[in-house]
Design a protein around this motif. Sequence first.
Motif, PDB file in Angstrom:
ATOM      1  N   ALA A  10       0.733  -1.334  -0.161  1.00 26.23           N
ATOM      2  CA  ALA A  10       0.183  -0.432  -0.381  1.00 26.23           C
ATOM      3  C   ALA A  10       0.778   1.281   0.139  1.00 26.23           C
ATOM      4  O   ALA A  10       1.817   0.945   0.556  1.00 26.23           O
ATOM      5  N   GLY A  11       0.591   2.273  -0.896  1.00 26.10           N
ATOM      6  CA  GLY A  11       1.571   3.298  -0.261  1.00 26.10           C
ATOM      7  C   GLY A  11       0.265   4.533  -0.273  1.00 26.10           C
ATOM      8  O   GLY A  11      -0.772   4.585   0.025  1.00 26.10           O
ATOM      9  N   ASN A  12       1.441   5.411   0.901  1.00 17.26           N
ATOM     10  CA  ASN A  12       0.100   6.424   1.556  1.00 17.26           C
ATOM     11  C   ASN A  12       1.076   7.755   1.514  1.00 17.26           C
ATOM     12  O   ASN A  12       2.288   8.228   1.963  1.00 17.26           O
ATOM     13  N   TRP A  13      -0.104   8.377   0.197  1.00 10.91           N
ATOM     14  CA  TRP A  13       0.965   9.680  -0.265  1.00 10.91           C
ATOM     15  C   TRP A  13       0.841  10.760   0.656  1.00 10.91           C
ATOM     16  O   TRP A  13       1.753  11.787   0.224  1.00 10.91           O
ATOM     17  N   LYS A  14       0.183  10.462   1.588  1.00 14.37           N
ATOM     18  CA  LYS A  14       0.181  11.978   2.244  1.00 14.37           C
ATOM     19  C   LYS A  14      -0.262  12.953   1.720  1.00 14.37           C
ATOM     20  O   LYS A  14      -1.365  12.569   0.645  1.00 14.37           O
ATOM     21  N   MET A  15      -0.120  13.866   2.482  1.00 17.74           N
ATOM     22  CA  MET A  15      -0.451  15.078   1.825  1.00 17.74           C
ATOM     23  C   MET A  15       0.307  15.723   1.068  1.00 17.74           C
ATOM     24  O   MET A  15       1.032  17.149   0.249  1.00 17.74           O
ATOM     25  N   ASN A  16       0.370  15.165  -0.638  1.00 17.65           N
ATOM     26  CA  ASN A  16       1.228  14.528  -1.805  1.00 17.65           C
ATOM     27  C   ASN A  16       1.015  14.785  -2.897  1.00 17.65           C
ATOM     28  O   ASN A  16      -0.116  13.324  -2.875  1.00 17.65           O
TER      29      ASN A  16
END
Length: 254
Positions: A10-16
């Motif tokens: 899983a990829g967590n792009w956060k606030m990007n």
Amino acid sequence: MTPGVRPLVAGNWKMNGMRGSLHEASAIAGQYDWSLRRAIDLLICPPATLIAPISRQSIGSGLLTGGQDCHAAASGAHTGDLSAEMIADAGGSFVIVGHSERRADHKETDAMVRAKAEAARRARLVAIVCVGETQAEREAGKTLAVVRKQLKGSIPEGMNAATLVVAYEPVWAIGSGLTPTAADVAEVHAAIRADLKKLVGKEEGAKVRILYGGSVKPSNAAELMAVENVDGALVGGASLKAADFMGIVAVYRK
Ligand code: PEP
């Protein structure tokens, strides 16, 4: 890895991520070929503004999308919040809850995280419940106690392997380039597995996916993903570029 358990990366792009990031998402979807699809589930949790477009452009590719947080309520007067139902409506099928950045920035407690995981189940999303110790807690020898307390407090009753994923993310490893040793990861994941069997039942607890997260990159993914009870990864920084993310995923081609 856990025999018989399908890994999840899983990829967590956060606030990007802005609209231009749709290129990265489509490169990821493009490289999620049949040999990988047979082996693993692949997920991107982008900022909320990109869940719908990435979900739309990924139709047919098998790439899954999800949210990074949700409110516990289904709707109502909660300005700026997002419900689990809205994530599902946008095409998401997972939601991260209790990420250490939410626990720190928004003072989220285990009880709040549990309510969000319940909301996820209500909306038919899979909840990725994050747990992990700080540097100070690790140095004080409290890693297992902290992780076990968070786990017990954050997981609602009646969850199972289809509704729950747990992510072990040592706070000090997130974005720092530091990682625990494989032996440390094995110890924590074994404790999580043992507790899951008590919390959700022996059979389901044996099948719940336990991800490792914290500075996973192509160069350390093979070692970390080979650890017993590590059923995939939650990846922050290295999920933003298709080449890095797919470099991590590539360990499952072997
Ligand atoms: C995260 O924040 O979930 C994470 C694992 O970040 P990174 O991979 O950048 O350490």
